[in-house]
Design an enzyme around this catalytic site. Structure first.
Site, PDB file in Angstrom:
ATOM      1  N   THR A   1      12.913  52.379  -2.271  1.00  0.00           N
ATOM      2  CA  THR A   1      11.943  51.347  -2.618  1.00  0.00           C
ATOM      3  C   THR A   1      11.586  50.460  -1.424  1.00  0.00           C
ATOM      4  O   THR A   1      12.411  50.278  -0.520  1.00  0.00           O
ATOM      5  CB  THR A   1      12.540  50.473  -3.749  1.00  0.00           C
ATOM      6  N   ASP A   2      10.404  49.892  -1.466  1.00  0.00           N
ATOM      7  CA  ASP A   2      10.001  48.943  -0.407  1.00  0.00           C
ATOM      8  C   ASP A   2      10.864  47.681  -0.433  1.00  0.00           C
ATOM      9  O   ASP A   2      10.942  46.946   0.558  1.00  0.00           O
ATOM     10  CB  ASP A   2       8.512  48.575  -0.530  1.00  0.00           C
ATOM     11  N   GLU A   3      11.549  47.454  -1.583  1.00  0.00           N
ATOM     12  CA  GLU A   3      12.329  46.213  -1.704  1.00  0.00           C
ATOM     13  C   GLU A   3      13.486  46.143  -0.718  1.00  0.00           C
ATOM     14  O   GLU A   3      14.006  45.050  -0.468  1.00  0.00           O
ATOM     15  CB  GLU A   3      12.892  46.077  -3.129  1.00  0.00           C
TER      16      GLU A   3
ATOM     17  N   TYR B   1      19.935  44.593  -6.850  1.00  0.00           N
ATOM     18  CA  TYR B   1      19.227  45.881  -7.002  1.00  0.00           C
ATOM     19  C   TYR B   1      18.855  46.453  -5.643  1.00  0.00           C
ATOM     20  O   TYR B   1      19.211  47.585  -5.293  1.00  0.00           O
ATOM     21  CB  TYR B   1      17.962  45.710  -7.868  1.00  0.00           C
TER      22      TYR B   1
ATOM     23  N   LYS C   1      20.214  49.792  -3.502  1.00  0.00           N
ATOM     24  CA  LYS C   1      19.334  50.885  -3.061  1.00  0.00           C
ATOM     25  C   LYS C   1      19.437  51.057  -1.549  1.00  0.00           C
ATOM     26  O   LYS C   1      19.444  52.183  -1.043  1.00  0.00           O
ATOM     27  CB  LYS C   1      17.871  50.591  -3.458  1.00  0.00           C
TER      28      LYS C   1
HETATM   29  P1  NAD Z   1      13.570  53.713 -14.846  1.00  0.00           P
HETATM   30  O1  NAD Z   1      14.506  52.581 -15.065  1.00  0.00           O
HETATM   31  O2  NAD Z   1      12.338  53.814 -15.664  1.00  0.00           O
HETATM   32  O3  NAD Z   1      14.350  55.102 -15.029  1.00  0.00           O
HETATM   33  C1  NAD Z   1      15.631  55.318 -14.528  1.00  0.00           C
HETATM   34  C2  NAD Z   1      16.208  56.553 -15.215  1.00  0.00           C
HETATM   35  O4  NAD Z   1      17.504  56.795 -14.645  1.00  0.00           O
HETATM   36  C3  NAD Z   1      16.417  56.390 -16.723  1.00  0.00           C
HETATM   37  O5  NAD Z   1      15.994  57.540 -17.400  1.00  0.00           O
HETATM   38  C4  NAD Z   1      17.922  56.220 -16.874  1.00  0.00           C
HETATM   39  O6  NAD Z   1      18.430  56.705 -18.107  1.00  0.00           O
HETATM   40  C5  NAD Z   1      18.421  57.043 -15.707  1.00  0.00           C
HETATM   41  N1  NAD Z   1      19.749  56.617 -15.254  1.00  0.00           N
HETATM   42  C6  NAD Z   1      20.213  55.363 -15.063  1.00  0.00           C
HETATM   43  N2  NAD Z   1      21.490  55.384 -14.671  1.00  0.00           N
HETATM   44  C7  NAD Z   1      21.840  56.692 -14.582  1.00  0.00           C
HETATM   45  C8  NAD Z   1      23.021  57.358 -14.195  1.00  0.00           C
HETATM   46  N3  NAD Z   1      24.124  56.687 -13.821  1.00  0.00           N
HETATM   47  N4  NAD Z   1      23.039  58.716 -14.222  1.00  0.00           N
HETATM   48  C9  NAD Z   1      21.948  59.414 -14.617  1.00  0.00           C
HETATM   49  N5  NAD Z   1      20.800  58.830 -15.006  1.00  0.00           N
HETATM   50  C10 NAD Z   1      20.742  57.482 -14.971  1.00  0.00           C
HETATM   51  O7  NAD Z   1      13.239  53.688 -13.288  1.00  0.00           O
HETATM   52  P2  NAD Z   1      11.901  54.112 -12.526  1.00  0.00           P
HETATM   53  O8  NAD Z   1      10.998  52.959 -12.461  1.00  0.00           O
HETATM   54  O9  NAD Z   1      11.427  55.392 -13.070  1.00  0.00           O
HETATM   55  O10 NAD Z   1      12.484  54.331 -11.055  1.00  0.00           O
HETATM   56  C11 NAD Z   1      12.929  55.611 -10.639  1.00  0.00           C
HETATM   57  C12 NAD Z   1      13.393  55.528  -9.202  1.00  0.00           C
HETATM   58  O11 NAD Z   1      12.340  55.104  -8.360  1.00  0.00           O
HETATM   59  C13 NAD Z   1      14.524  54.510  -8.997  1.00  0.00           C
HETATM   60  O12 NAD Z   1      15.430  55.058  -8.079  1.00  0.00           O
HETATM   61  C14 NAD Z   1      13.839  53.299  -8.394  1.00  0.00           C
HETATM   62  O13 NAD Z   1      14.716  52.596  -7.564  1.00  0.00           O
HETATM   63  C15 NAD Z   1      12.729  53.964  -7.601  1.00  0.00           C
HETATM   64  N6  NAD Z   1      11.505  53.160  -7.429  1.00  0.00           N
HETATM   65  C16 NAD Z   1      10.890  52.590  -8.499  1.00  0.00           C
HETATM   66  C17 NAD Z   1       9.684  51.898  -8.304  1.00  0.00           C
HETATM   67  C18 NAD Z   1       8.955  51.268  -9.467  1.00  0.00           C
HETATM   68  O14 NAD Z   1       7.987  50.547  -9.224  1.00  0.00           O
HETATM   69  N7  NAD Z   1       9.334  51.495 -10.700  1.00  0.00           N
HETATM   70  C19 NAD Z   1       9.148  51.793  -7.014  1.00  0.00           C
HETATM   71  C20 NAD Z   1       9.829  52.374  -5.940  1.00  0.00           C
HETATM   72  C21 NAD Z   1      10.995  53.087  -6.161  1.00  0.00           C
HETATM   73  O1  DAU Z   2       8.618  47.357  -5.157  1.00  0.00           O
HETATM   74  C1  DAU Z   2       9.206  48.423  -5.818  1.00  0.00           C
HETATM   75  C2  DAU Z   2      10.036  47.890  -6.951  1.00  0.00           C
HETATM   76  O2  DAU Z   2       9.125  47.409  -7.918  1.00  0.00           O
HETATM   77  C3  DAU Z   2      10.998  48.898  -7.553  1.00  0.00           C
HETATM   78  O3  DAU Z   2      11.946  49.259  -6.599  1.00  0.00           O
HETATM   79  C4  DAU Z   2      11.692  48.336  -8.785  1.00  0.00           C
HETATM   80  O4  DAU Z   2      12.459  49.330  -9.413  1.00  0.00           O
HETATM   81  C5  DAU Z   2      10.646  47.836  -9.750  1.00  0.00           C
HETATM   82  O5  DAU Z   2      11.268  47.209 -10.844  1.00  0.00           O
HETATM   83  C6  DAU Z   2       9.698  46.857  -9.067  1.00  0.00           C
HETATM   84  O6  DAU Z   2      10.377  45.616  -8.733  1.00  0.00           O
HETATM   85  P1  DAU Z   2       9.637  44.207  -8.914  1.00  0.00           P
HETATM   86  O7  DAU Z   2      10.655  43.163  -9.035  1.00  0.00           O
HETATM   87  O8  DAU Z   2       8.575  44.039  -7.895  1.00  0.00           O
HETATM   88  O9  DAU Z   2       8.901  44.519 -10.318  1.00  0.00           O
HETATM   89  P2  DAU Z   2       8.737  43.682 -11.655  1.00  0.00           P
HETATM   90  O10 DAU Z   2       7.785  44.422 -12.515  1.00  0.00           O
HETATM   91  O11 DAU Z   2      10.036  43.258 -12.234  1.00  0.00           O
HETATM   92  O12 DAU Z   2       8.016  42.349 -11.126  1.00  0.00           O
HETATM   93  C7  DAU Z   2       6.793  42.428 -10.420  1.00  0.00           C
HETATM   94  C8  DAU Z   2       6.398  41.007 -10.071  1.00  0.00           C
HETATM   95  O13 DAU Z   2       6.063  40.303 -11.265  1.00  0.00           O
HETATM   96  C9  DAU Z   2       7.498  40.191  -9.419  1.00  0.00           C
HETATM   97  O14 DAU Z   2       6.923  39.324  -8.469  1.00  0.00           O
HETATM   98  C10 DAU Z   2       8.102  39.392 -10.577  1.00  0.00           C
HETATM   99  C11 DAU Z   2       6.897  39.166 -11.474  1.00  0.00           C
HETATM  100  N1  DAU Z   2       7.168  39.092 -12.922  1.00  0.00           N
HETATM  101  C12 DAU Z   2       7.884  40.094 -13.486  1.00  0.00           C
HETATM  102  C13 DAU Z   2       8.162  40.063 -14.840  1.00  0.00           C
HETATM  103  C14 DAU Z   2       8.971  41.164 -15.479  1.00  0.00           C
HETATM  104  C15 DAU Z   2       6.651  38.049 -13.677  1.00  0.00           C
HETATM  105  O15 DAU Z   2       5.962  37.141 -13.144  1.00  0.00           O
HETATM  106  N2  DAU Z   2       6.923  38.019 -15.026  1.00  0.00           N
HETATM  107  C16 DAU Z   2       7.673  38.981 -15.632  1.00  0.00           C
HETATM  108  O16 DAU Z   2       7.890  38.877 -16.857  1.00  0.00           O
END
Ligand code: NAD
Ligand code: DAU
Length: 339
Positions: A127-129, A153, A157
């Site tokens: 992730t970019d985070e 988190y 990562k």
């Molecule tokens: P998500 O929370 O929707 O899905 C995560 C999945 O992993 C779920 O199905 C969960 O059951 C499974 N899981 C959790 N713990 C586990 C374990 N110990 N063993 C096996 N399975 C397990 O997450 P997402 O948003 O789909 O993110 C997927 C990946 O992409 C993550 O690694 C996250 O860090 C990365 N990522 C997410 C974003 C985003 O914006 N959502 C952006 C950049 C990177």
């Molecule tokens: O940047 C990539 C990441 O993006 C992934 O690695 C993470 O898995 C994913 O959860 C996401 O992280 P963020 O913290 O950026 O996403 P989130 O949707 O939780 O929040 C996005 C922005 O919105 C952040 O600035 C917090 C704000 N927010 C979020 C929620 C849930 C609100 O203002 N209100 C809310 O209720």
């Protein structure tokens, strides 16, 4: 290709499995997922009876289970793509423990299995985070920006990224780390900004905006993320890191305004609430490496992708109602009731 996809019942992993089987008919996929609150087999319903797909319920941090899974294969996987994670920043602030176990120790467990059994490629989906927070005028994150995570988190990562890259250097295991910006699209669990706001607006509830709403994220449609991973799998260089981004920076307040307008609601639906501790101000990805080396750019326009996403949630109310019943209510109250 024979691919092991972990976290396949989640948002991005699930989209990836569907997208991959649709576009690469010769592939076979083994999906491994623990089915946490974020994992949902309904996301994979259309491929559960597909002979090219096998689902295994299990924890990536369970070394016995992972070992058995690798042992049971006739030949090594061509690729292992690790999407499995605890993915929500707010939950990591509340309970960091499981983040370390799944995100760091889980990645290590998979790397160990690959070290013993081999695999064509190990992709650590990151992730970019991990780069931390940018100010308004700072340049975008490149692959060489210092790693400076803010939340449990992102720290978990970042540790997994380092572990994966160390396995490349030390054991010559083929590893690539991808770092992507904020995804949106279908099947995203409604704890994240966009689906939470859509769900609230569908239910005529206000949308909770942390702090001033000025925090900025770089949004990418999940299909573009999946496409980038496929290209990296085909042409990426082992031992490298690739930044993936949407080239679409939006303040959270802008997202709220877009959704309120798109869903025909009133501006009074915005509610400013207490900020997230350690809240990163801005993320922005420099994707020039993906552009120059792999010829990749995101294709989905944000307005189109957001409209498609809103329509998906409107048309899948049963999915939404199911995932927001039960434990979700407790989570929502805990996070937002007195905020
Ligand atoms: P998500 O929370 O929707 O899905 C995560 C999945 O992993 C779920 O199905 C969960 O059951 C499974 N899981 C959790 N713990 C586990 C374990 N110990 N063993 C096996 N399975 C397990 O997450 P997402 O948003 O789909 O993110 C997927 C990946 O992409 C993550 O690694 C996250 O860090 C990365 N990522 C997410 C974003 C985003 O914006 N959502 C952006 C950049 C990177
Ligand atoms: O940047 C990539 C990441 O993006 C992934 O690695 C993470 O898995 C994913 O959860 C996401 O992280 P963020 O913290 O950026 O996403 P989130 O949707 O939780 O929040 C996005 C922005 O919105 C952040 O600035 C917090 C704000 N927010 C979020 C929620 C849930 C609100 O203002 N209100 C809310 O209720």
């Amino acid at each position: 290709m024979r691919i092991l996809v972990t976290g396949a019942a989640g948002f991005i992993g699930g989209n990836y499995v569907l997208f991959r089987l649709e576009n690469y008919p010769g592939d076979t996929i083994v999906s491994l997922d623990k089915l946490t609150y974020a994992g949902n087999l309904e996301n994979l319903a259309s491929v559960m009876d597909d002979p090219r797909h096998q689902f295994v319920k299990g924890d990536i941090a369970d070394s016995n289970l992972v070992e058995e899974l690798f042992d049971a294969q006739d030949k090594r996987f061509d690729a292992v793509i690790n999407f499995a994670a605890e993915s929500h920043v707010d939950r990591s602030i509340d309970n960091p423990d499981i983040f370390l176990k799944t995100n760091t120790f889980g990645a290590f467990t998979l790397l160990e299995a690959v070290r013993r059994h081999g695999a064509g490629m190990f992709i650590q989906v990151s992730t970019d985070e991990v780069y931390g927070s940018l100010g308004l005028d700072d340049p975008s994150f490149t692959e060489t920006t210092t790693i400076d995570p803010s939340s449990p988190y992102s720290a978990s990562k970042a540790s997994a990224d380092f572990m994966a890259l160390s396995y490349y250097r030390t054991y010559q295991i083929p590893v690539i780390v991808t770092r992507c910006s904020n995804n949106y699209g279908s099947y995203q669990f409604p704890e994240k900004l966009i689906p939470l706001f859509i769900n609230n607006l569908l239910n005529d509830k206000q949308v909770p905006i942390y702090g001033s709403g000025e925090n900025t994220r770089d949004w990418i449609h999940v299909r573009d993320h999946c496409g980038a991973i496929n290209l990296i799998l085909e042409k990426g260089k082992s031992g490298d890191v690739y930044n993936i981004g949407g080239q679409c920076e939006k303040k959270n307040i802008e997202i709220a305004d877009h959704l309120i307008e798109m869903m025909g609601k009133d501006k009074s639906m915005k509610k400013f609430v207490t900020d997230r501790p350690g809240h990163d101000f801005r993320y922005s990805m420099d994707i020039s490496k993906m552009e120059s080396e792999l010829g990749w750019r995101p294709a989905v326009k944000f307005e189109d992708g957001l409209k498609e996403t809103v329509d998906w949630y409107k048309n899948n109310r049963a999915w939404l109602e199911k995932v927001t019943s039960g434990a979700y209510r407790g989570y929502y109250d805990k996070m937002y009731k007195n905020r």
